[in-house]
Design an enzyme around this catalytic site. Structure first.
Site, PDB file in Angstrom:
ATOM      1  N   TYR A  60      21.811  31.307 -12.225  1.00  0.00           N
ATOM      2  CA  TYR A  60      20.621  31.339 -11.375  1.00  0.00           C
ATOM      3  C   TYR A  60      19.975  32.718 -11.454  1.00  0.00           C
ATOM      4  O   TYR A  60      20.603  33.737 -11.176  1.00  0.00           O
ATOM      5  CB  TYR A  60      20.963  30.994  -9.911  1.00  0.00           C
ATOM      6  CG  TYR A  60      21.382  29.538  -9.700  1.00  0.00           C
ATOM      7  CD1 TYR A  60      21.201  28.569 -10.696  1.00  0.00           C
ATOM      8  CD2 TYR A  60      21.961  29.122  -8.518  1.00  0.00           C
ATOM      9  CE1 TYR A  60      21.582  27.252 -10.508  1.00  0.00           C
ATOM     10  CE2 TYR A  60      22.348  27.797  -8.307  1.00  0.00           C
ATOM     11  CZ  TYR A  60      22.155  26.867  -9.324  1.00  0.00           C
ATOM     12  OH  TYR A  60      22.541  25.563  -9.131  1.00  0.00           O
TER      13      TYR A  60
HETATM   14  N1  LIG Z   1      24.664  21.516  -9.992  1.00  0.00           N
HETATM   15  C1  LIG Z   1      23.472  21.489 -10.522  1.00  0.00           C
HETATM   16  O1  LIG Z   1      23.289  21.159 -11.696  1.00  0.00           O
HETATM   17  C2  LIG Z   1      22.282  21.864  -9.680  1.00  0.00           C
HETATM   18  C3  LIG Z   1      20.989  21.666 -10.182  1.00  0.00           C
HETATM   19  C4  LIG Z   1      19.914  22.013  -9.362  1.00  0.00           C
HETATM   20  C5  LIG Z   1      20.136  22.556  -8.087  1.00  0.00           C
HETATM   21  N2  LIG Z   1      21.408  22.748  -7.653  1.00  0.00           N
HETATM   22  C6  LIG Z   1      21.676  23.300  -6.296  1.00  0.00           C
HETATM   23  O2  LIG Z   1      20.958  22.547  -5.329  1.00  0.00           O
HETATM   24  C7  LIG Z   1      20.118  23.400  -4.556  1.00  0.00           C
HETATM   25  C8  LIG Z   1      18.891  22.647  -4.134  1.00  0.00           C
HETATM   26  O3  LIG Z   1      18.186  22.162  -5.294  1.00  0.00           O
HETATM   27  P1  LIG Z   1      16.614  22.220  -5.338  1.00  0.00           P
HETATM   28  O4  LIG Z   1      16.145  23.616  -5.111  1.00  0.00           O
HETATM   29  O5  LIG Z   1      16.144  21.541  -6.576  1.00  0.00           O
HETATM   30  O6  LIG Z   1      16.286  21.326  -4.024  1.00  0.00           O
HETATM   31  P2  LIG Z   1      15.006  20.595  -3.490  1.00  0.00           P
HETATM   32  O7  LIG Z   1      15.133  20.644  -2.022  1.00  0.00           O
HETATM   33  O8  LIG Z   1      14.836  19.275  -4.136  1.00  0.00           O
HETATM   34  O9  LIG Z   1      13.764  21.499  -3.932  1.00  0.00           O
HETATM   35  C9  LIG Z   1      13.574  22.766  -3.370  1.00  0.00           C
HETATM   36  C10 LIG Z   1      12.112  23.176  -3.558  1.00  0.00           C
HETATM   37  O10 LIG Z   1      11.272  22.281  -2.862  1.00  0.00           O
HETATM   38  C11 LIG Z   1      10.257  23.014  -2.177  1.00  0.00           C
HETATM   39  N3  LIG Z   1      10.564  22.870  -0.753  1.00  0.00           N
HETATM   40  C12 LIG Z   1      11.787  22.894  -0.150  1.00  0.00           C
HETATM   41  N4  LIG Z   1      11.685  22.702   1.170  1.00  0.00           N
HETATM   42  C13 LIG Z   1      10.375  22.545   1.421  1.00  0.00           C
HETATM   43  C14 LIG Z   1       9.649  22.310   2.607  1.00  0.00           C
HETATM   44  N5  LIG Z   1      10.247  22.208   3.788  1.00  0.00           N
HETATM   45  N6  LIG Z   1       8.288  22.188   2.523  1.00  0.00           N
HETATM   46  C15 LIG Z   1       7.675  22.287   1.327  1.00  0.00           C
HETATM   47  N7  LIG Z   1       8.311  22.514   0.164  1.00  0.00           N
HETATM   48  C16 LIG Z   1       9.662  22.640   0.206  1.00  0.00           C
HETATM   49  C17 LIG Z   1      10.360  24.461  -2.649  1.00  0.00           C
HETATM   50  O11 LIG Z   1       9.627  24.619  -3.855  1.00  0.00           O
HETATM   51  P3  LIG Z   1       8.038  24.942  -3.910  1.00  0.00           P
HETATM   52  O12 LIG Z   1       7.605  25.403  -2.548  1.00  0.00           O
HETATM   53  O13 LIG Z   1       7.860  25.957  -4.961  1.00  0.00           O
HETATM   54  O14 LIG Z   1       7.411  23.629  -4.269  1.00  0.00           O
HETATM   55  C18 LIG Z   1      11.840  24.557  -2.983  1.00  0.00           C
HETATM   56  O15 LIG Z   1      12.118  25.566  -3.912  1.00  0.00           O
HETATM   57  C19 LIG Z   1      19.894  24.624  -5.453  1.00  0.00           C
HETATM   58  O16 LIG Z   1      19.542  25.763  -4.731  1.00  0.00           O
HETATM   59  C20 LIG Z   1      21.237  24.747  -6.134  1.00  0.00           C
HETATM   60  O17 LIG Z   1      22.144  25.429  -5.287  1.00  0.00           O
HETATM   61  C21 LIG Z   1      22.482  22.401  -8.414  1.00  0.00           C
END
Ligand SMILES: NC(=O)c1ccc[n+]([C@@H]2O[C@H](COP(=O)([O-])OP(=O)(O)OC[C@H]3O[C@@H](n4cnc5c(N)ncnc54)[C@H](OP(=O)(O)O)[C@@H]3O)[C@@H](O)[C@H]2O)c1
Length: 359
Positions: A60
């Site tokens: 990350y």
């Molecule tokens: N194991 C794996 O392969 C893997 C892969 C991916 C992630 N992960 C883990 O899972 C965690 C979460 O994944 P993700 O970041 O993809 O989750 P997600 O919740 O699907 O997307 C997060 C993104 O959505 C937007 N967002 C989040 N909350 C919001 C809200 N309340 N209102 C408006 N926009 C919002 C933001 O981006 P914008 O504002 O820029 O749109 C934020 O960066 C990661 O931090 C990581 O620890 C693991």
């Protein structure tokens, strides 16, 4: 529910919060994350509310996410031991070094030492295999992880994004050899990506693995900033992300409408859905800003009724790989276990073959 309603992770005694702090957004190195100051605010908010489970990875922001967490912990020595700190190995941060990443013995040990240095800690609570390498013998990976548990450098082992057949093989080998078990999986899982329900989640339930869904908002698509009336948004830093498809917008509109009905935000509704699904232990929440994070934490107060959950499930039902649907159809054959063709079938079930006069 609250962040300190801790739950055990898989078949283990490790207790974690029902929402895990995802830190893929920590570090604005690529222009779509949170800078160190904003990341620290998110960390402080999560910890103040009783959260104990933090997830990062060596890859990350090229190690910056781990460094932000490590710097935060360094000034708060009493905090470290009460946290469940997870990081991942696999991705190669060393161009041209063929052993810089992956799940070989040499690569794992080296990646761990670097993560420990950046996180400024002596041990990792959950060390996750980030991805699947079909080349490295799984015994080599598992034995190395078991050695690291014995050495006190890691406490538990998790797998992420590995096919179900390979995970089941690894779990079986670990159990038969008496090596550290795989206690949890990280899987992509949301109302817009449910195919893990075919193989991975049933496997996790059967083999005693907890599940941490990642991208539960499908990268922000389920956060409320999209709808069929407004299928694009300027309030995102994920400029590479594809716009929602027509089919996705149908689900997104339903989440937005249900959110209004239950008096929550769409993000909270989508997260509450994920956290309440069978087999799920702790949902990974990601945010780019503190206001998004606080919004997402509100999911803990949202309770969906069975009818509301069923309606969302029906609308977002995935097409699963064989044999999921085949076996669902044939599940009623179980009614005959222990009976003979002369027995009387339950009136609740129609005959298996229409107009079959035997019944
Ligand atoms: N194991 C794996 O392969 C893997 C892969 C991916 C992630 N992960 C883990 O899972 C965690 C979460 O994944 P993700 O970041 O993809 O989750 P997600 O919740 O699907 O997307 C997060 C993104 O959505 C937007 N967002 C989040 N909350 C919001 C809200 N309340 N209102 C408006 N926009 C919002 C933001 O981006 P914008 O504002 O820029 O749109 C934020 O960066 C990661 O931090 C990581 O620890 C693991």
């Amino acid at each position: 529910m609250s962040l300190d309603s801790y739950v055990t992770l898989g078949r283990s005694g490790l207790r974690i919060s029902p929402l895990t702090l995802g830190t893929m957004t920590f570090g604005n190195d690529y222009g779509w994350g949170a800078g160190p100051e904003e990341s620290e605010k998110i960390l402080a908010t999560y910890l103040d509310r009783g959260g104990n489970s933090i997830d990062t990875a060596n890859v990350y922001t090229n190690g910056h996410s781990e460094k932000i967490i490590g710097d935060y912990l360094a000034g708060r020595s009493s905090l470290r031991d009460r946290l469940v700190l997870g990081t991942k190995f696999f991705c190669n941060l060393h161009p041209n070094d063929p052993n810089g990443g992956g799940p070989s013995r040499k690569a794992i040990v080296q990646q761990l030492e670097n993560s420990l240095r950046r996180l400024r800690t002596d041990y990792i609570d959950i060390y996750w295999l980030h991805n699947f390498d079909p080349v490295t013998p799984v015994e080599e990976t598992l034995r190395t992880l078991d050695d690291l548990v014995s050495a006190g450098k890691i406490r538990y082992v998790g797998f992420s994004d590995v096919p179900a057949w390979a995970t089941a093989e690894a779990a079986t080998i670990a159990r038969l050899r008496g090596w550290a078990p795989i206690i949890a999986l990280q899987l992509q899982y949301s109302l817009l990506e449910r195919t893990s329900e075919g193989e991975l989640i049933p496997m996790a339930q059967s083999l005693g693995m907890g599940v941490l869904p990642w991208s539960p908002l499908h990268g922000g698509m389920l956060s409320g900033k999209y709808s069929s009336a407004n299928p694009t948004t300027t309030d995102t830093a994920r400029t590479w992300a594809a716009a929602p498809t027509e089919a996705e917008l149908v689900v997104i509109d339903a989440v937005n409408a249900l959110a209004e009905e239950v008096g929550a935000t769409p993000a909270q509704t989508a997260l509450a859905w994920a956290q309440g699904q069978p087999g799920i232990t702790s949902t990974l929440i990601g945010a780019r800003r503190i206001d998004q994070f606080e919004n997402n934490l509100g999911a803990l107060d949202v309770h969906l009724t069975e009818a509301q959950r069923a309606a969302l499930n029906e609308l977002s039902a995935p097409k699963l790989n064989f044999p999921a649907e085949n076996n669902r159809q044939l599940a009623r054959m179980l009614q005959f276990a222990g009976a003979t063709v002369d027995g009387s079938p339950s009136a609740a079930y129609p005959p298996l073959v229409e107009n079959d006069t035997r019944y």
